[in-house]
Motif scaffolding. Structure first.
Motif, PDB file in Angstrom:
ATOM      1  N   ALA A  22      -6.875  -7.891 -36.520  1.00  0.00           N
ATOM      2  CA  ALA A  22      -6.540  -7.415 -35.175  1.00  0.00           C
ATOM      3  C   ALA A  22      -5.112  -6.901 -35.119  1.00  0.00           C
ATOM      4  CB  ALA A  22      -6.744  -8.537 -34.157  1.00  0.00           C
ATOM      5  N   GLU A  23      -4.232  -7.429 -35.971  1.00  0.00           N
ATOM      6  CA  GLU A  23      -2.822  -7.052 -35.945  1.00  0.00           C
ATOM      7  C   GLU A  23      -2.494  -5.943 -36.940  1.00  0.00           C
ATOM      8  OE1 GLU A  23      -1.083  -8.208 -33.534  1.00  0.00           O
ATOM      9  OE2 GLU A  23      -2.800  -9.469 -32.971  1.00  0.00           O
ATOM     10  N   GLN A  24      -3.143  -5.945 -38.095  1.00  0.00           N
ATOM     11  CA  GLN A  24      -2.941  -4.877 -39.070  1.00  0.00           C
ATOM     12  C   GLN A  24      -4.117  -4.867 -40.035  1.00  0.00           C
ATOM     13  OE1 GLN A  24       0.597  -6.798 -41.211  1.00  0.00           O
ATOM     14  NE2 GLN A  24      -0.421  -5.664 -42.839  1.00  0.00           N
ATOM     15  N   LEU A  28      -9.792 -21.387 -14.696  1.00  0.00           N
ATOM     16  CA  LEU A  28     -10.467 -20.203 -15.229  1.00  0.00           C
ATOM     17  C   LEU A  28      -9.530 -19.023 -15.427  1.00  0.00           C
ATOM     18  CD1 LEU A  28     -13.841 -20.175 -13.245  1.00  0.00           C
ATOM     19  CD2 LEU A  28     -13.327 -21.175 -15.473  1.00  0.00           C
ATOM     20  N   LEU A  29      -8.315 -19.128 -14.893  1.00  0.00           N
ATOM     21  CA  LEU A  29      -7.371 -18.013 -14.998  1.00  0.00           C
ATOM     22  C   LEU A  29      -6.901 -17.867 -16.439  1.00  0.00           C
ATOM     23  CD1 LEU A  29      -5.908 -15.935 -13.180  1.00  0.00           C
ATOM     24  CD2 LEU A  29      -3.987 -17.548 -13.080  1.00  0.00           C
ATOM     25  N   SER A  30      -7.051 -16.681 -17.008  1.00  0.00           N
ATOM     26  CA  SER A  30      -6.650 -16.456 -18.395  1.00  0.00           C
ATOM     27  C   SER A  30      -6.391 -14.981 -18.630  1.00  0.00           C
ATOM     28  CB  SER A  30      -7.741 -16.931 -19.369  1.00  0.00           C
ATOM     29  OG  SER A  30      -8.878 -16.088 -19.292  1.00  0.00           O
ATOM     30  N   ARG A  31      -5.720 -14.716 -19.743  1.00  0.00           N
ATOM     31  CA  ARG A  31      -5.458 -13.324 -20.119  1.00  0.00           C
ATOM     32  C   ARG A  31      -6.768 -12.573 -20.333  1.00  0.00           C
ATOM     33  NH1 ARG A  31      -2.065 -12.793 -25.431  1.00  0.00           N
ATOM     34  NH2 ARG A  31      -0.621 -13.966 -24.095  1.00  0.00           N
ATOM     35  N   GLU A  32      -7.736 -13.229 -20.994  1.00  0.00           N
ATOM     36  CA  GLU A  32      -9.010 -12.561 -21.270  1.00  0.00           C
ATOM     37  C   GLU A  32      -9.770 -12.245 -19.999  1.00  0.00           C
ATOM     38  OE1 GLU A  32      -7.682 -14.650 -24.909  1.00  0.00           O
ATOM     39  OE2 GLU A  32      -7.779 -15.161 -22.794  1.00  0.00           O
ATOM     40  N   LEU A  33      -9.724 -13.129 -19.020  1.00  0.00           N
ATOM     41  CA  LEU A  33     -10.412 -12.870 -17.758  1.00  0.00           C
ATOM     42  C   LEU A  33      -9.803 -11.658 -17.066  1.00  0.00           C
ATOM     43  CD1 LEU A  33     -11.964 -15.077 -15.182  1.00  0.00           C
ATOM     44  CD2 LEU A  33      -9.982 -13.800 -14.365  1.00  0.00           C
ATOM     45  N   LEU A  34      -8.454 -11.596 -17.005  1.00  0.00           N
ATOM     46  CA  LEU A  34      -7.794 -10.466 -16.355  1.00  0.00           C
ATOM     47  C   LEU A  34      -8.066  -9.171 -17.114  1.00  0.00           C
ATOM     48  CD1 LEU A  34      -5.881  -9.363 -14.210  1.00  0.00           C
ATOM     49  CD2 LEU A  34      -3.951 -10.092 -15.629  1.00  0.00           C
ATOM     50  N   TYR A  35      -7.969  -9.204 -18.432  1.00  0.00           N
ATOM     51  CA  TYR A  35      -8.213  -8.015 -19.255  1.00  0.00           C
ATOM     52  C   TYR A  35      -9.647  -7.521 -19.093  1.00  0.00           C
ATOM     53  CZ  TYR A  35      -8.894  -5.274 -23.566  1.00  0.00           C
ATOM     54  OH  TYR A  35      -9.217  -4.284 -24.467  1.00  0.00           O
ATOM     55  N   THR A  36     -10.601  -8.441 -19.147  1.00  0.00           N
ATOM     56  CA  THR A  36     -12.010  -8.058 -19.019  1.00  0.00           C
ATOM     57  C   THR A  36     -12.277  -7.411 -17.675  1.00  0.00           C
ATOM     58  OG1 THR A  36     -12.692  -9.847 -20.498  1.00  0.00           O
ATOM     59  CG2 THR A  36     -14.381  -8.921 -19.062  1.00  0.00           C
ATOM     60  N   ALA A  37     -11.745  -7.999 -16.594  1.00  0.00           N
ATOM     61  CA  ALA A  37     -11.974  -7.449 -15.262  1.00  0.00           C
ATOM     62  C   ALA A  37     -11.340  -6.070 -15.115  1.00  0.00           C
ATOM     63  CB  ALA A  37     -11.419  -8.403 -14.206  1.00  0.00           C
ATOM     64  N   VAL A  38     -10.118  -5.921 -15.578  1.00  0.00           N
ATOM     65  CA  VAL A  38      -9.419  -4.634 -15.453  1.00  0.00           C
ATOM     66  C   VAL A  38     -10.148  -3.544 -16.219  1.00  0.00           C
ATOM     67  CG1 VAL A  38      -7.308  -3.411 -16.163  1.00  0.00           C
ATOM     68  CG2 VAL A  38      -7.151  -5.597 -14.937  1.00  0.00           C
ATOM     69  N   VAL A  51      -1.555 -13.559 -17.645  1.00  0.00           N
ATOM     70  CA  VAL A  51      -1.102 -12.851 -18.844  1.00  0.00           C
ATOM     71  C   VAL A  51      -0.532 -13.824 -19.870  1.00  0.00           C
ATOM     72  CG1 VAL A  51       0.547 -11.152 -19.710  1.00  0.00           C
ATOM     73  CG2 VAL A  51      -0.683 -10.706 -17.583  1.00  0.00           C
ATOM     74  N   ALA A  52       0.109 -14.873 -19.396  1.00  0.00           N
ATOM     75  CA  ALA A  52       0.759 -15.830 -20.293  1.00  0.00           C
ATOM     76  C   ALA A  52      -0.187 -16.889 -20.841  1.00  0.00           C
ATOM     77  CB  ALA A  52       1.910 -16.514 -19.554  1.00  0.00           C
ATOM     78  N   ALA A  77      -4.177  -2.347 -18.907  1.00  0.00           N
ATOM     79  CA  ALA A  77      -5.000  -3.131 -19.831  1.00  0.00           C
ATOM     80  C   ALA A  77      -4.254  -3.418 -21.127  1.00  0.00           C
ATOM     81  CB  ALA A  77      -6.312  -2.405 -20.122  1.00  0.00           C
ATOM     82  N   GLU A  78      -3.519  -2.435 -21.637  1.00  0.00           N
ATOM     83  CA  GLU A  78      -2.781  -2.628 -22.877  1.00  0.00           C
ATOM     84  C   GLU A  78      -1.643  -3.634 -22.697  1.00  0.00           C
ATOM     85  OE1 GLU A  78      -1.363  -2.498 -26.719  1.00  0.00           O
ATOM     86  OE2 GLU A  78      -3.322  -2.017 -25.864  1.00  0.00           O
ATOM     87  N   ALA A  79      -0.978  -3.588 -21.540  1.00  0.00           N
ATOM     88  CA  ALA A  79       0.089  -4.559 -21.271  1.00  0.00           C
ATOM     89  C   ALA A  79      -0.473  -5.977 -21.213  1.00  0.00           C
ATOM     90  CB  ALA A  79       0.787  -4.210 -19.958  1.00  0.00           C
ATOM     91  N   ILE A  80      -1.642  -6.125 -20.587  1.00  0.00           N
ATOM     92  CA  ILE A  80      -2.288  -7.445 -20.534  1.00  0.00           C
ATOM     93  C   ILE A  80      -2.671  -7.897 -21.935  1.00  0.00           C
ATOM     94  CG2 ILE A  80      -4.301  -8.704 -19.668  1.00  0.00           C
ATOM     95  CD1 ILE A  80      -4.301  -6.683 -17.291  1.00  0.00           C
ATOM     96  N   ARG A  81      -3.250  -7.006 -22.719  1.00  0.00           N
ATOM     97  CA  ARG A  81      -3.685  -7.360 -24.074  1.00  0.00           C
ATOM     98  C   ARG A  81      -2.517  -7.843 -24.927  1.00  0.00           C
ATOM     99  NH1 ARG A  81      -3.940  -6.094 -29.120  1.00  0.00           N
ATOM    100  NH2 ARG A  81      -2.404  -4.438 -28.861  1.00  0.00           N
ATOM    101  N   ARG A  82      -1.354  -7.207 -24.764  1.00  0.00           N
ATOM    102  CA  ARG A  82      -0.163  -7.601 -25.530  1.00  0.00           C
ATOM    103  C   ARG A  82       0.446  -8.901 -25.025  1.00  0.00           C
ATOM    104  NH1 ARG A  82       1.722  -2.423 -24.284  1.00  0.00           N
ATOM    105  NH2 ARG A  82       3.438  -3.415 -23.144  1.00  0.00           N
ATOM    106  N   GLY A  83       0.045  -9.346 -23.827  1.00  0.00           N
ATOM    107  CA  GLY A  83       0.651 -10.534 -23.248  1.00  0.00           C
ATOM    108  C   GLY A  83       2.004 -10.270 -22.645  1.00  0.00           C
ATOM    109  N   ASP A  84       2.247  -9.045 -22.199  1.00  0.00           N
ATOM    110  CA  ASP A  84       3.545  -8.636 -21.651  1.00  0.00           C
ATOM    111  C   ASP A  84       3.486  -8.708 -20.125  1.00  0.00           C
ATOM    112  OD1 ASP A  84       5.845  -7.310 -20.792  1.00  0.00           O
ATOM    113  OD2 ASP A  84       5.840  -5.934 -22.498  1.00  0.00           O
ATOM    114  N   GLY A  85       4.003  -9.807 -19.554  1.00  0.00           N
ATOM    115  CA  GLY A  85       3.944  -9.999 -18.110  1.00  0.00           C
ATOM    116  C   GLY A  85       4.749  -8.986 -17.341  1.00  0.00           C
TER     117      GLY A  85
END
Length: 590
Positions: free
Chosen positions: A305-307, A541-551, A571-572, A355-363
């Motif tokens: 996923a990273e390289q 239930l709040l998570s980065r994956e939930l926010l990313y999936t919804a967006v 995001v965090a 979506a990309e900002a959420i995926r990176r975890g950048d609040g």
């Protein structure tokens, strides 16, 4: 309009409480760490094995609770691990032992998931090899470069080459990176390269009917997509017609939306693929994992996923076929199977940047993207005070849907239903599906003449299938609308995996209204307009994956209702799942 309601008082004798549980379990049950079922499973195992130690039963109950939450095992504290190590009546100590639990270091597994992880890892590792006959590499390279002539699509070219060279391929990437386009061209290339009279039998599948329909639309042609359950031939009792003793006849099996596939189903699917057949797994590892145990796609993609993780020999072969100059590590051969698409090919829109900002975890970048959207993003930070944008989109989609349903125009009603979706993290509570279904119905009552929702099914009622029903040709996640038919009778019309299914409403069992749905239920679908009601920061239930999936469900417009605190907390907070699959696949080679 108030959107907040007080939660009901807890019933001290409610079914969620295990009233006769021993003290450690009772306290955890009362504190809602355990539900009654966790306690009952643990105490039942204790009775069968003649184990009465309350602390041992606590560890067992917590392990059951962990699997209910999607984890493959429970990580024990050192003292608890030592305690369980001495419990031979419950813990199996070798491959052939029959026991309900397994202890691997400090990881306590239910035996079933321990075995399934090992079976899946073994099957994928065995399949991670070059095809027995890859043919003329020069001809293969010419065909692939013809399918992807522009350097802009170099990643897809590489992914297609991996799929045509190897028995196992994983194609991972986010929305807009070209996964479905790549799959469509892999199918076309596989058929073209097979030669006259040797057309391969190809199986296309996805976890839900909606995802299968999208896959079918992308690939087209004579190859039909289905759900995984239908491909395997579901039988009563949870069995499948095709398994390790009765393999699928297909030469190539392609699985889309693999992030939604749980561990148990993936084991059965991989086991049913012939040893000499090819398997291609496709999906977005950053989306929510399956509701059941496992984060299978994320584990399989692993460090790739990273390289890129292509080894030297694979890089040399890919260079001959595609001309690509690939970099990567050489210490773990499983990386030869994994191609990750990173470059987006849709316009650089605000939703994509978000979506990309959420995926990176950048609040900070996430908050900035929400704040500076060009009209495609609306951010509501106080939903109780301002629900206007949600109301406008709901009424503009569901109003015409109801009108079309009353006129018997099923196609228009289904199209309007698919144009908008209101997503919640929870099913219940002030920001849950049940509450917001009532809220949307109240808006429609005010906006649509003669609209009066009732307990009975009525023309204009949107429906969501919540369970597979093969007799009715419905699958979990299929959506439909009740429409008025001839002689004023009502029909439930579903978009079921690309085909239209018409049923009498009286035949329907496991369906629910679809004025709102959970984020989990939206996976495999996209909507022109998506509205997300983000829960409070302390929601489990709040998570980065939930926010990313919804967006990433939003094609054109996103309405996000939630405080900045909730956004940053989501995001965090990556929703990590305890799993041993990644280690089994990616362990450094001796």
């Amino acid at each position: 309009m108030s959107v907040i309601e007080e939660p009901p008082e807890r019933d001290p004798f409610g079914p969620e409480l295990a009233l006769r549980a021993p003290e450690p379990l009772a306290l955890l049950n009362q504190g809602e760490t355990l539900i009654a079922a966790d306690v009952h499973v643990a105490t039942a195992l204790g009775r069968i094995a003649d184990v009465n130690d309350a602390e041992v039963l606590r560890c067992v109950a917590l392990t059951v609770a962990a699997t209910r939450q999607g984890h493959a095992f429970l990580e024990l504290e050192p003292d608890d691990a030592e305690l369980m190590r001495g419990c031979s009546a419950l813990i199996g100590d070798d491959e052939d032992a029959i026991a309900p639990l397994r202890l691997v270091g400090s990881r306590l597994y239910l035996d079933r998931y321990w075995r399934e992880e090992r079976r899946l890892a073994a099957a994928l590792t065995a399949k991670n090899r070059m095809r027995a006959d890859v043919g003329d590499l020069a001809a293969l390279g010419t065909a692939i470069r013809g399918a992807f002539p522009d350097d802009e699509f170099a990643e897809q070219r590489t992914a297609a080459a991996v799929a045509l060279l190897r028995d196992l391929t994983v194609i991972a990437g986010g929305p807009g990176t070209g996964k479905t386009t790549t799959v469509a061209r892999i199918v076309a290339l596989a058929e073209a390269l097979a030669g006259s009279g040797q057309t391969p039998l190809i199986g296309l599948c996805a976890p839900t009917g909606k995802a299968a329909a999208r896959l079918q639309e992308a690939v087209g042609g004579s190859v039909r997509a289905s759900t995984i359950h239908r491909l395997l031939g579901w039988l009563p009792g949870g069995r499948f017609r095709h398994d390790a003793s009765n393999r699928l006849p297909h030469d190539l099996v392609i699985v889309d939306e693999t992030s939604m596939v749980p561990l148990s189903l993936m084991v059965r699917l991989v086991g049913a693929v012939r040893d000499d057949a090819q398997l291609v797994l496709v999906g977005d590892p950053d989306q929510l994992a399956a509701i059941e145990v496992g984060a299978v796609l994320r584990d399989i993609v692993g460090p790739a996923a990273e390289q890129p993780q292509f080894g030297a020999a694979m890089r040399a072969t890919l260079a001959r076929v595609t001309g690509a100059d690939l970099s990567g590590t050489e210490d773990r051969s499983f990386g030869d199977a994994v191609a990750v698409l990173r470059r987006g090919h849709r316009s650089v829109a605000p939703i994509g940047a978000l979506a990309e900002a959420i995926r990176r975890g950048d609040g900070d970048a996430t908050v900035e993207a929400l704040s500076t959207g060009d009209g495609s993003i609306t951010w509501i930070q106080d939903l109780a005070a301002d629900a206007v944008a949600v109301r406008e989109h709901a009424v503009s989609a569901y109003g015409p849907m109801i009108a079309a349903a009353r006129e018997g125009d099923a196609a228009t009603a289904l199209r309007q239903l698919a144009a908008f979706r209101l997503l919640c993290a929870h099913r219940h509570g002030p920001l849950g599906v049940a509450q917001w279904t009532e809220t949307v119905e109240s808006w429609l009552r005010e906006a649509v003449a003669g609209f009066e929702p009732s307990a009975q099914r009525y023309a204009g009622l949107p429906l969501l299938a919540t369970r597979n029903d093969y007799e009715l040709r419905l699958h979990n996640g299929d959506t439909g609308v009740v429409v008025r038919g001839e002689d004023d009778e009502l029909l439930a019309v579903f978009d079921a995996g690309g085909e239209t299914v018409r049923l009498a409403p009286s035949r329907l069992g496991d369906v629910e209204p679809l004025f709102a749905s959970t984020v989990h239920k939206s996976q495999g679908s996209e909507f022109d307009v998506t509205a997300l009601l983000l829960p409070e920061p302390d929601s489990p239930l709040l998570s980065r994956e939930l926010l990313y999936t919804a967006v990433t469900r939003a094609r054109m417009t996103l309405v996000l209702a939630g405080s900045e605190e909730s956004v940053r907390e989501a995001v965090a907070r990556p929703a990590g799942r305890a799993s041993g699959l990644r280690e089994l696949l990616w362990a450094p080679e001796a």
